[in-house]
Design a protein around this motif. Structure first.
Motif, PDB file in Angstrom:
ATOM      1  N   GLY A  60       0.540  -1.564  -0.165  1.00  0.00           N
ATOM      2  CA  GLY A  60       0.182  -0.102  -0.156  1.00  0.00           C
ATOM      3  C   GLY A  60       0.562   1.015  -0.254  1.00  0.00           C
ATOM      4  O   GLY A  60       0.289   2.465   0.139  1.00  0.00           O
ATOM      5  N   ASP A  61       1.828   1.354   0.329  1.00  0.00           N
ATOM      6  CA  ASP A  61       2.571   2.332   0.053  1.00  0.00           C
ATOM      7  C   ASP A  61       3.028   3.119  -0.655  1.00  0.00           C
ATOM      8  O   ASP A  61       3.538   2.579  -2.165  1.00  0.00           O
ATOM      9  CB  ASP A  61       4.337   2.002   1.131  1.00  0.00           C
ATOM     10  CG  ASP A  61       5.091   1.646   1.947  1.00  0.00           C
ATOM     11  OD1 ASP A  61       3.537   2.173   2.856  1.00  0.00           O
ATOM     12  OD2 ASP A  61       5.593   1.611   2.204  1.00  0.00           O
ATOM     13  N   PRO A  62       2.281   4.408  -0.922  1.00  0.00           N
ATOM     14  CA  PRO A  62       2.235   4.984  -2.195  1.00  0.00           C
ATOM     15  C   PRO A  62       4.093   4.962  -2.926  1.00  0.00           C
ATOM     16  O   PRO A  62       4.538   5.247  -1.954  1.00  0.00           O
ATOM     17  CB  PRO A  62       1.879   6.148  -2.327  1.00  0.00           C
ATOM     18  CG  PRO A  62       1.859   6.667  -0.621  1.00  0.00           C
ATOM     19  CD  PRO A  62       2.035   4.593   0.362  1.00  0.00           C
ATOM     20  N   GLY A  63       4.180   5.076  -4.233  1.00  0.00           N
ATOM     21  CA  GLY A  63       5.326   4.814  -4.696  1.00  0.00           C
ATOM     22  C   GLY A  63       6.435   3.678  -4.316  1.00  0.00           C
ATOM     23  O   GLY A  63       7.267   3.195  -3.793  1.00  0.00           O
ATOM     24  N   ALA A  64       5.207   2.683  -4.178  1.00  0.00           N
ATOM     25  CA  ALA A  64       6.361   1.296  -4.078  1.00  0.00           C
ATOM     26  C   ALA A  64       5.940   0.095  -4.393  1.00  0.00           C
ATOM     27  O   ALA A  64       4.313  -0.006  -4.529  1.00  0.00           O
ATOM     28  CB  ALA A  64       6.395   0.690  -2.517  1.00  0.00           C
ATOM     29  N   PHE A  65       6.297  -0.265  -5.304  1.00  0.00           N
ATOM     30  CA  PHE A  65       5.587  -1.475  -5.861  1.00  0.00           C
ATOM     31  C   PHE A  65       6.513  -2.566  -6.894  1.00  0.00           C
ATOM     32  O   PHE A  65       5.936  -3.206  -7.432  1.00  0.00           O
ATOM     33  CB  PHE A  65       5.060  -0.934  -7.924  1.00  0.00           C
ATOM     34  CG  PHE A  65       6.168  -0.138  -8.863  1.00  0.00           C
ATOM     35  CD1 PHE A  65       7.222  -0.931  -9.674  1.00  0.00           C
ATOM     36  CD2 PHE A  65       6.804   0.343  -7.866  1.00  0.00           C
ATOM     37  CE1 PHE A  65       8.142  -0.134 -10.441  1.00  0.00           C
ATOM     38  CE2 PHE A  65       7.849   1.420  -9.127  1.00  0.00           C
ATOM     39  CZ  PHE A  65       8.561   1.135 -10.048  1.00  0.00           C
ATOM     40  N   GLY A 107       8.109   5.463   2.933  1.00  0.00           N
ATOM     41  CA  GLY A 107       6.771   5.788   2.608  1.00  0.00           C
ATOM     42  C   GLY A 107       5.780   7.040   3.822  1.00  0.00           C
ATOM     43  O   GLY A 107       6.847   7.699   4.295  1.00  0.00           O
ATOM     44  N   PRO A 108       4.270   6.533   4.236  1.00  0.00           N
ATOM     45  CA  PRO A 108       4.380   7.415   4.761  1.00  0.00           C
ATOM     46  C   PRO A 108       4.513   7.471   6.191  1.00  0.00           C
ATOM     47  O   PRO A 108       4.492   8.105   7.231  1.00  0.00           O
ATOM     48  CB  PRO A 108       2.354   6.792   4.997  1.00  0.00           C
ATOM     49  CG  PRO A 108       2.365   6.084   3.882  1.00  0.00           C
ATOM     50  CD  PRO A 108       3.851   5.259   2.796  1.00  0.00           C
ATOM     51  N   SER A 109       5.226   5.906   6.294  1.00  0.00           N
ATOM     52  CA  SER A 109       5.393   5.888   7.596  1.00  0.00           C
ATOM     53  C   SER A 109       7.289   6.179   8.279  1.00  0.00           C
ATOM     54  O   SER A 109       7.740   6.106   8.231  1.00  0.00           O
ATOM     55  CB  SER A 109       5.863   4.017   8.155  1.00  0.00           C
ATOM     56  OG  SER A 109       4.440   4.311   8.024  1.00  0.00           O
ATOM     57  N   GLY A 110       8.311   6.809   6.949  1.00  0.00           N
ATOM     58  CA  GLY A 110       8.920   6.979   6.160  1.00  0.00           C
ATOM     59  C   GLY A 110       9.598   8.129   6.754  1.00  0.00           C
ATOM     60  O   GLY A 110       8.922   9.412   6.783  1.00  0.00           O
ATOM     61  N   GLY A 111      10.650   9.101   6.147  1.00  0.00           N
ATOM     62  CA  GLY A 111      11.405   9.884   6.206  1.00  0.00           C
ATOM     63  C   GLY A 111      11.696  10.565   5.425  1.00  0.00           C
ATOM     64  O   GLY A 111      12.043   9.597   4.012  1.00  0.00           O
ATOM     65  N   CYS A 112      12.613  11.667   4.635  1.00  0.00           N
ATOM     66  CA  CYS A 112      13.224  12.351   3.818  1.00  0.00           C
ATOM     67  C   CYS A 112      14.092  13.038   4.018  1.00  0.00           C
ATOM     68  O   CYS A 112      15.183  13.426   5.219  1.00  0.00           O
ATOM     69  CB  CYS A 112      12.600  14.513   3.468  1.00  0.00           C
ATOM     70  SG  CYS A 112      10.734  13.406   3.217  1.00  0.00           S
ATOM     71  N   ILE A 113      15.167  11.858   3.041  1.00  0.00           N
ATOM     72  CA  ILE A 113      16.743  11.673   3.578  1.00  0.00           C
ATOM     73  C   ILE A 113      17.691  13.244   3.432  1.00  0.00           C
ATOM     74  O   ILE A 113      17.060  13.058   1.413  1.00  0.00           O
ATOM     75  CB  ILE A 113      17.396  11.138   3.676  1.00  0.00           C
ATOM     76  CG1 ILE A 113      16.568   9.263   4.215  1.00  0.00           C
ATOM     77  CG2 ILE A 113      18.636  10.579   4.018  1.00  0.00           C
ATOM     78  CD1 ILE A 113      16.788   8.027   3.925  1.00  0.00           C
ATOM     79  N   PRO A 114      18.102  13.768   3.245  1.00  0.00           N
ATOM     80  CA  PRO A 114      18.441  15.502   2.512  1.00  0.00           C
ATOM     81  C   PRO A 114      19.421  14.279   1.814  1.00  0.00           C
ATOM     82  O   PRO A 114      20.384  13.735   2.075  1.00  0.00           O
ATOM     83  CB  PRO A 114      18.995  16.302   2.840  1.00  0.00           C
ATOM     84  CG  PRO A 114      19.333  15.121   4.887  1.00  0.00           C
ATOM     85  CD  PRO A 114      18.307  14.047   4.544  1.00  0.00           C
ATOM     86  N   GLY A 135      10.342   1.906  -1.284  1.00  0.00           N
ATOM     87  CA  GLY A 135      10.582   3.006  -1.584  1.00  0.00           C
ATOM     88  C   GLY A 135      11.147   3.810  -2.293  1.00  0.00           C
ATOM     89  O   GLY A 135      11.115   4.748  -0.835  1.00  0.00           O
ATOM     90  N   MET A 136      11.720   4.322  -2.703  1.00  0.00           N
ATOM     91  CA  MET A 136      12.039   5.830  -3.618  1.00  0.00           C
ATOM     92  C   MET A 136      11.458   6.246  -4.484  1.00  0.00           C
ATOM     93  O   MET A 136      12.005   6.443  -5.093  1.00  0.00           O
ATOM     94  CB  MET A 136      14.099   5.099  -3.702  1.00  0.00           C
ATOM     95  CG  MET A 136      14.876   4.771  -2.581  1.00  0.00           C
ATOM     96  SD  MET A 136      16.019   3.795  -2.523  1.00  0.00           S
ATOM     97  CE  MET A 136      17.654   5.397  -2.352  1.00  0.00           C
ATOM     98  N   VAL A 137      11.617   7.746  -3.270  1.00  0.00           N
ATOM     99  CA  VAL A 137      10.906   9.035  -4.334  1.00  0.00           C
ATOM    100  C   VAL A 137      12.153   9.980  -4.349  1.00  0.00           C
ATOM    101  O   VAL A 137      12.009  10.431  -3.303  1.00  0.00           O
ATOM    102  CB  VAL A 137       9.445   8.698  -3.639  1.00  0.00           C
ATOM    103  CG1 VAL A 137       8.986   9.994  -4.975  1.00  0.00           C
ATOM    104  CG2 VAL A 137       8.613   8.101  -3.955  1.00  0.00           C
ATOM    105  N   VAL A 138      12.471   9.862  -5.354  1.00  0.00           N
ATOM    106  CA  VAL A 138      13.445  11.372  -5.282  1.00  0.00           C
ATOM    107  C   VAL A 138      12.568  12.108  -6.037  1.00  0.00           C
ATOM    108  O   VAL A 138      12.281  12.851  -7.288  1.00  0.00           O
ATOM    109  CB  VAL A 138      14.844  10.532  -6.699  1.00  0.00           C
ATOM    110  CG1 VAL A 138      15.530  11.548  -6.447  1.00  0.00           C
ATOM    111  CG2 VAL A 138      15.103   9.798  -6.226  1.00  0.00           C
TER     112      VAL A 138
END
Lengths: 162, 571
Positions: free
Chosen positions: B177-182, B377-384, B408-411
């Motif tokens: 269900g994580d948006p950005g993970a498939f 995903g929604p449980s994670g965070g943004c790594i700079p 999911g790794m959304v760049v």
């Protein structure tokens, strides 16, 4: 059932209910999925009928129907649009596509167009992130959408070309 | 002539169905046929066609006609579509275990799976190993659950095996269900038998006779291929009674989810299987003790099961050689967003974010600046970007405030506003909260309201402090992982991109130029060629005499998109 009492649909629903006769309440979700497949949505009297046949309380059925996004308590259009609202689509401009769909069809989320052709829904993620932004119309997936291509696709459906 | 077309969901969306039909017709004319393969993971090259040992990519209408000529033996320009050798070499930067057959075999053919060594692992376990030995092998591999929490797989198996009771269940969590993970979708669509074999092995280890795959209804192709795979496995006696002539009996059926993100949580998933609203409950008892129908149940996700056959075939030690001290083996990531070469990548744990984004992913689209990567995903965070040398393993990622999650790794690049990203995830969590815990139900709603206010240009002094305080409260006041981790996107963006919050609140500016209410559009008269296109096209009628009336402007950005001379300035 009073309205929606199309005899053929009812027969289909009955034969589905028979398959799950011994499954108890664990089968409620598959039953509702089948019912929605048959009717296109879940009318109140259909839910009532399912309750009577399975012995599951109406409150329980309503609870389940309203919890899951798949279930519709309003009729759906001929073509169901699912616009992906995933992260990748968001960063690649799904908001633009949303405004294109709303503008072209003059509907809000979860609504059906006046001509009954389209229902527009958002989806959390369709899992085609590399083609973002993405939408599905029926079971067809369209990727790398732009404002223009979205309108063109909808025009094709509206014109009966698809 | 060997012809195959990649037909995963992405490939089909890019037009693979039509290409397949055309090429298949041509192949039949010369007495052959085209084959279907799954998704190789190089999504940015779709649609992909393999002819003999050559790979043709981004095959458009013109490309198909060239390939048709090639098949007919006529003069052609097909070489134009041939994949660059360097491009294909990117695949060799990966280590493929869970994805080993993806894009290589026909997912609808059990024979092709068996040719690749398929079902050898299940046979080895069932005919020649004790359940203790199977669990020991998984323990030696160090395989942890690939769904998000990263709990050791062997521990769950052992706990389930040790639970009293005749009836036990093996459940596969395919409610990705994580948006950005498939990655799970791709594995199910491209190599469904690997998942079945993993489940058979696990069932043997814990003593289960029934398996259930809980798969998202949004993945119709995955469901269809799984159904076919189960049917084929039954025909071959790999599912059913007395598998491999042993006492062991096991069968699998599919349950389609009905669309609820929280059902990825194991107790919610069980509630959903039982026909209830998918709401998590307190643990213990753990599912390994009291799961589906109150019987001991083992739940792992798709990728976890897909790793199992390889581990049994090659030994746990071979798997644990890959990775770091605390994270073994490989992990599949869905690389998306503003990345140049998006798709699925499988790399050993411990390689860095830089490796994945720059070496495999080819950096940022359009040469823009890499800003951050969102993981978990929604449980994670943004790594700079400054932390891009962070090693990808469970511990290092947790230290940054993000999590491994399902992969999911959304760049994101300089045009992505980090406050907006936090708002985006909170919007998601609010919609998906089951409503059981007050902190999650109400607290996240309040977080979202504050973020919406900030993005809307109405942020005020004290908002940042309020966000942090509320986030901490939600983390401690929620029962399940959804609520406990929901504030992570806010906390990590506050930690690394506080300046963006301050810009929004105090300077009413969005430096990424993404939050529309904070933007002002003006016409640079030096660049303007007075073509009047913007005047004609402005949907709000806000442009007259080459001046944009800010009271009428809806900030839709159409003028800036249309202007060929770059004369619309956005500040």
């Amino acid at each position: 059932m009073n309205c929606n009492c199309n005899a053929e649909l009812k027969r289909k629903l009955e034969s589905e209910l028979e398959k799950y006769a011994d499954s108890g309440k664990g089968a409620l979700i598959p039953i509702l999925q089948k019912a929605q497949e048959i009717y296109g949505w879940l009318p109140a009297d259909v839910l009532e009928y399912i309750g009577k046949k399975t012995g599951i309380k109406p409150a329980k059925i309503t609870g389940v129907v309203t919890f899951y996004t798949q279930f519709r308590t309003k009729p759906a259009g001929k073509h169901l649009i699912l616009l992906c609202q995933g992260t990748a689509c968001h960063v690649n401009g799904s908001a633009e596509i949303e405004s294109a769909i709303r503008g072209r069809l003059n509907v809000g989320e979860g609504e059906i167009t006046e001509d009954g052709l389209f229902t527009y829904n958002n989806a959390a993620c369709l899992g085609c992130c590399s083609l973002s932004p993405v939408m599905m119309v029926g079971d067809k997936t369209y990727g790398k959408l732009t404002r223009e291509s979205t309108v063109k696709i909808l025009d094709e459906y509206a014109g009966g070309a698809v | 002539m060997k012809i195959s077309v990649g037909k995963g969901s992405c490939g089909i969306a890019a037009g693979a169905d039509k290409i397949f039909d055309l090429l298949n017709r041509e192949a039949e004319n010369i007495g052959g046929s085209a084959a279907v393969v799954g998704c190789i993971g190089m999504c940015y090259l779709e649609p992909i066609v393999n002819i003999n040992s050559d790979v043709y990519v981004k095959v458009d209408e013109k490309g198909v006609s060239e390939l048709v000529k090639l098949i007919r033996g006529e003069e052609n320009n097909a070489a134009r579509y041939k994949a660059d050798k360097e491009e294909l070499a990117l695949l060799s930067l990966q280590t493929r275990i869970a994805l080993q057959n993806c894009g290589v075999i026909n997912p609808e053919s059990i024979d092709e799976y068996i040719e690749k060594g398929g079902y050898e692992a299940a046979k080895k376990c069932i005919t020649g190993m004790t359940y203790e030995a199977v669990i020991a092998e998984i323990k030696a591999s160090g395989l942890s659950g690939r769904g998000g929490a990263g709990f050791p797989a062997w521990f769950k198996w052992q706990a389930c095996r040790d639970s009293a009771g005749e009836k036990k269940y093996i459940i596969c969590n395919a409610d990705e269900g994580d948006p950005g993970a498939f990655m799970d979708r791709a594995i199910l669509e491209s190599d469904p038998h690997a998942v079945l074999e993993g489940m058979i092995t696990a069932a043997f280890a814990i003593g289960a006779d029934e398996g259930i795959i809980y798969v998202r209804a949004e993945y119709p192709l995955a469901v269809a291929r799984l159904e076919k795979a189960i049917e084929q496995a039954r025909e071959r006696g790999l599912l059913g009674m007395n598998i491999f002539g042993s006492e062991f009996c096991f069968d699998i059926h599919i349950k389609a989810g009905a669309g609820a993100f929280v059902c990825g949580e194991e107790t919610a998933l069980i509630a959903s299987l039982e026909g209830e609203r998918g709401m998590p409950r307190l643990k213990p008892p753990f599912p390994a003790q009291k799961g589906y129908r109150n019987k001991p149940s083992n739940i792992n996700n798709v990728e976890t099961y897909a790793n199992v056959p390889w581990i049994i075939r090659n030994g746990g030690a071979a798997f644990s050689e890959l990775g770091t001290d605390n994270s073994k083996g490989t992990k599949v990531f869905a690389l998306t967003g503003k990345i140049a070469k998006g798709g699925l990548v499988e790399v050993p744990m411990g390689c860095t974010i830089r490796d994945v984004v720059h070496n495999i992913g080819g950096g940022i689209q359009g040469g823009k600046k890499f800003k951050a990567v969102q993981m978990g995903g929604p449980s994670g965070g943004c790594i700079p970007a400054e932390l891009q040398d962070t090693e990808i393993d469970y511990k290092s990622l947790a230290e940054t405030g993000a999590i491994m999650g399902s992969g999911g790794m959304v760049v994101m690049d300089e045009t992505t506003c980090m406050v907006d990203i936090a708002r985006f995830f909170l919007d998601f969590t609010c919609k998906e909260s089951c409503g059981k815990c007050t902190h999650c139900r109400v607290g996240n709603r309040r977080l979202l309201e504050i973020l919406e206010r900030i993005c809307g240009g109405k942020g005020k002094d004290g908002d940042i402090e309020l966000l942090s305080e509320l986030s901490e409260d939600i983390k401690t006041g929620s029962l399940c992982a959804l609520g406990q981790t929901a504030p992570n996107p806010v906390l990590t963006t506050l930690r690394y991109f506080k300046n963006e919050y301050e810009d929004h609140i105090y300077n009413k500016k969005c430096t990424a130029r993404s939050c529309k209410p904070l933007l002002t559009y003006t016409i640079d008269l030096k660049k303007c060629k007075k073509c009047n296109l913007c005047v004609k096209k402005c949907p709000a009628g806000a442009i007259t005499e080459l001046i944009i009336d800010s009271s009428k402007c809806t900030k839709c950005g159409l003028c800036a998109d249309l202007c060929k001379f770059g004369a619309i300035e956005v500040i």
